[in-house]
Design a protein around this motif. Structure first.
Motif, PDB file in Angstrom:
ATOM      1  N   THR A   4       0.834  -1.190   0.000  1.00  0.00           N
ATOM      2  CA  THR A   4       0.000   0.000   0.000  1.00  0.00           C
ATOM      3  C   THR A   4       0.873   1.245   0.000  1.00  0.00           C
ATOM      4  N   VAL A   5       0.532   2.195  -0.854  1.00  0.00           N
ATOM      5  CA  VAL A   5       1.271   3.445  -0.917  1.00  0.00           C
ATOM      6  C   VAL A   5       0.785   4.361   0.190  1.00  0.00           C
ATOM      7  N   THR A   6       1.690   4.879   0.986  1.00  0.00           N
ATOM      8  CA  THR A   6       1.325   5.760   2.081  1.00  0.00           C
ATOM      9  C   THR A   6       1.654   7.199   1.720  1.00  0.00           C
ATOM     10  N   PRO A   7       0.912   8.151   2.258  1.00  0.00           N
ATOM     11  CA  PRO A   7       1.163   9.552   1.927  1.00  0.00           C
ATOM     12  C   PRO A   7       2.564   9.991   2.328  1.00  0.00           C
ATOM     13  N   ALA A   8       3.174  10.811   1.502  1.00  0.00           N
ATOM     14  CA  ALA A   8       4.503  11.321   1.819  1.00  0.00           C
ATOM     15  C   ALA A   8       4.413  12.426   2.861  1.00  0.00           C
ATOM     16  N   ARG A   9       5.391  12.487   3.733  1.00  0.00           N
ATOM     17  CA  ARG A   9       5.465  13.570   4.719  1.00  0.00           C
ATOM     18  C   ARG A   9       6.564  14.537   4.297  1.00  0.00           C
ATOM     19  N   VAL A  10       6.314  15.207   3.190  1.00  0.00           N
ATOM     20  CA  VAL A  10       7.296  16.137   2.634  1.00  0.00           C
ATOM     21  C   VAL A  10       6.703  17.533   2.646  1.00  0.00           C
ATOM     22  N   GLY A 133      12.835   9.097  -7.334  1.00  0.00           N
ATOM     23  CA  GLY A 133      12.059   8.592  -6.212  1.00  0.00           C
ATOM     24  C   GLY A 133      11.885   9.594  -5.090  1.00  0.00           C
ATOM     25  N   ASP A 134      12.156  10.873  -5.361  1.00  0.00           N
ATOM     26  CA  ASP A 134      12.114  11.882  -4.312  1.00  0.00           C
ATOM     27  C   ASP A 134      10.953  12.859  -4.452  1.00  0.00           C
ATOM     28  N   ARG A 135       9.999  12.570  -5.374  1.00  0.00           N
ATOM     29  CA  ARG A 135       8.872  13.470  -5.566  1.00  0.00           C
ATOM     30  C   ARG A 135       7.659  12.658  -6.014  1.00  0.00           C
ATOM     31  N   PRO A 136       6.444  13.137  -5.694  1.00  0.00           N
ATOM     32  CA  PRO A 136       5.247  12.404  -6.117  1.00  0.00           C
ATOM     33  C   PRO A 136       5.229  12.201  -7.622  1.00  0.00           C
ATOM     34  N   ALA A 137       4.902  10.984  -8.051  1.00  0.00           N
ATOM     35  CA  ALA A 137       4.949  10.646  -9.478  1.00  0.00           C
ATOM     36  C   ALA A 137       3.596  10.130  -9.951  1.00  0.00           C
ATOM     37  N   ARG A 157       8.589   0.262  -4.787  1.00  0.00           N
ATOM     38  CA  ARG A 157       8.317  -0.874  -3.902  1.00  0.00           C
ATOM     39  C   ARG A 157       9.581  -1.389  -3.229  1.00  0.00           C
ATOM     40  N   ALA A 158      10.657  -1.498  -4.010  1.00  0.00           N
ATOM     41  CA  ALA A 158      11.891  -2.077  -3.484  1.00  0.00           C
ATOM     42  C   ALA A 158      12.449  -1.280  -2.311  1.00  0.00           C
ATOM     43  N   LEU A 159      12.309   0.045  -2.383  1.00  0.00           N
ATOM     44  CA  LEU A 159      12.833   0.896  -1.314  1.00  0.00           C
ATOM     45  C   LEU A 159      11.781   1.238  -0.266  1.00  0.00           C
ATOM     46  N   GLY A 160      10.532   0.795  -0.496  1.00  0.00           N
ATOM     47  CA  GLY A 160       9.463   1.124   0.445  1.00  0.00           C
ATOM     48  C   GLY A 160       9.255   2.615   0.576  1.00  0.00           C
ATOM     49  N   LEU A 161       9.295   3.324  -0.555  1.00  0.00           N
ATOM     50  CA  LEU A 161       9.198   4.781  -0.530  1.00  0.00           C
ATOM     51  C   LEU A 161       7.811   5.236  -0.095  1.00  0.00           C
ATOM     52  N   GLY A 162       7.766   6.279   0.711  1.00  0.00           N
ATOM     53  CA  GLY A 162       6.499   6.821   1.167  1.00  0.00           C
ATOM     54  C   GLY A 162       5.938   7.885   0.255  1.00  0.00           C
ATOM     55  N   VAL A 163       6.756   8.389  -0.684  1.00  0.00           N
ATOM     56  CA  VAL A 163       6.299   9.429  -1.599  1.00  0.00           C
ATOM     57  C   VAL A 163       5.202   8.843  -2.483  1.00  0.00           C
ATOM     58  N   PRO A 164       4.097   9.585  -2.700  1.00  0.00           N
ATOM     59  CA  PRO A 164       2.986   9.040  -3.489  1.00  0.00           C
ATOM     60  C   PRO A 164       3.384   8.692  -4.923  1.00  0.00           C
ATOM     61  N   LEU A 165       2.826   7.601  -5.416  1.00  0.00           N
ATOM     62  CA  LEU A 165       3.011   7.179  -6.797  1.00  0.00           C
ATOM     63  C   LEU A 165       1.721   6.524  -7.267  1.00  0.00           C
ATOM     64  N   ARG A 166       1.227   6.951  -8.435  1.00  0.00           N
ATOM     65  CA  ARG A 166       0.037   6.365  -9.027  1.00  0.00           C
ATOM     66  C   ARG A 166       0.305   6.118 -10.510  1.00  0.00           C
ATOM     67  N   GLN A 216      -4.292  16.637  -4.803  1.00  0.00           N
ATOM     68  CA  GLN A 216      -2.852  16.793  -5.008  1.00  0.00           C
ATOM     69  C   GLN A 216      -2.067  16.395  -3.761  1.00  0.00           C
ATOM     70  N   PRO A 217      -0.955  15.681  -3.905  1.00  0.00           N
ATOM     71  CA  PRO A 217      -0.062  15.442  -2.771  1.00  0.00           C
ATOM     72  C   PRO A 217       0.728  16.716  -2.478  1.00  0.00           C
ATOM     73  N   PRO A 218       1.391  16.792  -1.362  1.00  0.00           N
ATOM     74  CA  PRO A 218       2.212  17.975  -1.077  1.00  0.00           C
ATOM     75  C   PRO A 218       3.213  18.233  -2.199  1.00  0.00           C
ATOM     76  N   GLY A 219       3.205  19.442  -2.724  1.00  0.00           N
ATOM     77  CA  GLY A 219       4.115  19.783  -3.814  1.00  0.00           C
ATOM     78  C   GLY A 219       3.586  19.462  -5.185  1.00  0.00           C
ATOM     79  N   GLY A 220       2.468  18.744  -5.272  1.00  0.00           N
ATOM     80  CA  GLY A 220       1.900  18.401  -6.569  1.00  0.00           C
ATOM     81  C   GLY A 220       2.594  17.221  -7.226  1.00  0.00           C
ATOM     82  N   TRP A 221       2.050  16.810  -8.370  1.00  0.00           N
ATOM     83  CA  TRP A 221       2.570  15.669  -9.103  1.00  0.00           C
ATOM     84  C   TRP A 221       3.648  16.068 -10.106  1.00  0.00           C
ATOM     85  N   GLU A 222       4.596  15.190 -10.320  1.00  0.00           N
ATOM     86  CA  GLU A 222       5.460  15.223 -11.493  1.00  0.00           C
ATOM     87  C   GLU A 222       4.910  14.126 -12.402  1.00  0.00           C
TER      88      GLU A 222
END
Length: 255
Positions: A4-10, A133-137, A157-166, A216-222
């Motif tokens: 499950t993708v969790t919201p980023a705290r950025v 992997g450092d910004r919402p994608a 997935r491999a790094l378990g990143l918390g930044v949103p990805l869809r 939108q996630p914090p900072g918006g999507w790339e």
């Protein structure tokens, strides 16, 4: 293989719109010998080819390479291919190739290549479409355009990143959806010719894109768009109409 993708705290104040990521000129210009170690069928027309590349310098999700085949008579064929695998230190990379009608290189891979065969590779290339992997994608792909996007998903997935990805991916039918067994809750599939019972058939539309831009996630999507010329134009227009800034849409197209 999903999570499950969790919201980023950025904090928004730390977000910066990226530019082109630098590519090592030395790595990009040097040809290396790659040995085919495995072949995995993805769809009736697409397969993943795994290579051992001992001196591979590493890559970022979204980058591609130049592959070169040399025939016994000296004839040379070169093609650019997106890297499907996530970055790791295994000394292996994967390419997923469609069997293109009358395609010299893809035809050889799909009909002749066997584990143990060698080819030449040069890369990684292009920093524009790379995702560190450092910004919402927000990923939009069609057909084999899902290949570099899947590298991003695997990296996430491999790094378990918390930044949103869809990811929104379009295919003609479930049978032609590349990586179907690997897709998880971060992905919505759209089918243009046939679909499972209860799933509408049609092109990717505003109804698929607008909800993602509405929250939108914090900072918006790339946004990263990959596919044919027609799909790239269509998907980019949907993004802009839904409010995505043009300067934050990255496009990789083919055909």
């Amino acid at each position: 293989m999903t999570e499950t993708v969790t919201p980023a705290r950025v904090p928004v104040t730390r977000f910066a719109v990226p530019g082109r990521i630098a590519v090592s000129e030395q790595a990009a210009s040097a040809w290396q010998t790659a040995t085919l170690t495995g072949i995995r069928r993805e769809t009736p027309q697409a397969a993943t080819f795994r290579f051992a590349v001992p001196d591979w310098a590493g890559h970022l999700p979204g980058q591609h390479l130049l592959l070169r085949l040399t025939a016994p008579d000296g004839y040379v064929a070169q093609r650019h291919y997106s890297i499907a695998s996530a970055p790791d230190d295994s000394g292996h990379i994967e390419l997923t190739l469609d069997h293109v009608r009358d395609g010299e290189v893809s035809g050889w891979f799909h009909t002749t290549a066997r584990p143990g065969d060698t080819v030449e590779m040069r890369g990684p290339l292009s920093g524009f479409f790379a995702w560190p992997g450092d910004r919402p994608a927000l990923l939009l792909g069609a057909g084999s355009g899902v290949v570099p996007l899947m590298s991003m998903v695997r990296h996430h997935r491999a790094l378990g990143l918390g930044v949103p990805l869809r990811m929104l991916v379009s295919a003609r039918s479930p049978e032609e959806l590349i990586y179907a067994g690997e897709l998880g809750p971060e992905t919505t599939a759209v089918f243009t010719r046939s679909a499972p019972t209860g799933v509408p058939v049609g092109r990717m539309a505003a109804a698929h894109v607008a909800p993602l831009l509405a929250e939108q996630p914090p900072g918006g999507w790339e946004a990263y768009v990959c596919g044919s010329n027609g799909f790239a134009e269509h998907a980019s227009r949907l993004l802009v109409e839904a409010g995505q800034p043009v300067e934050r849409i990255r496009i990789e197209r083919f055909g």
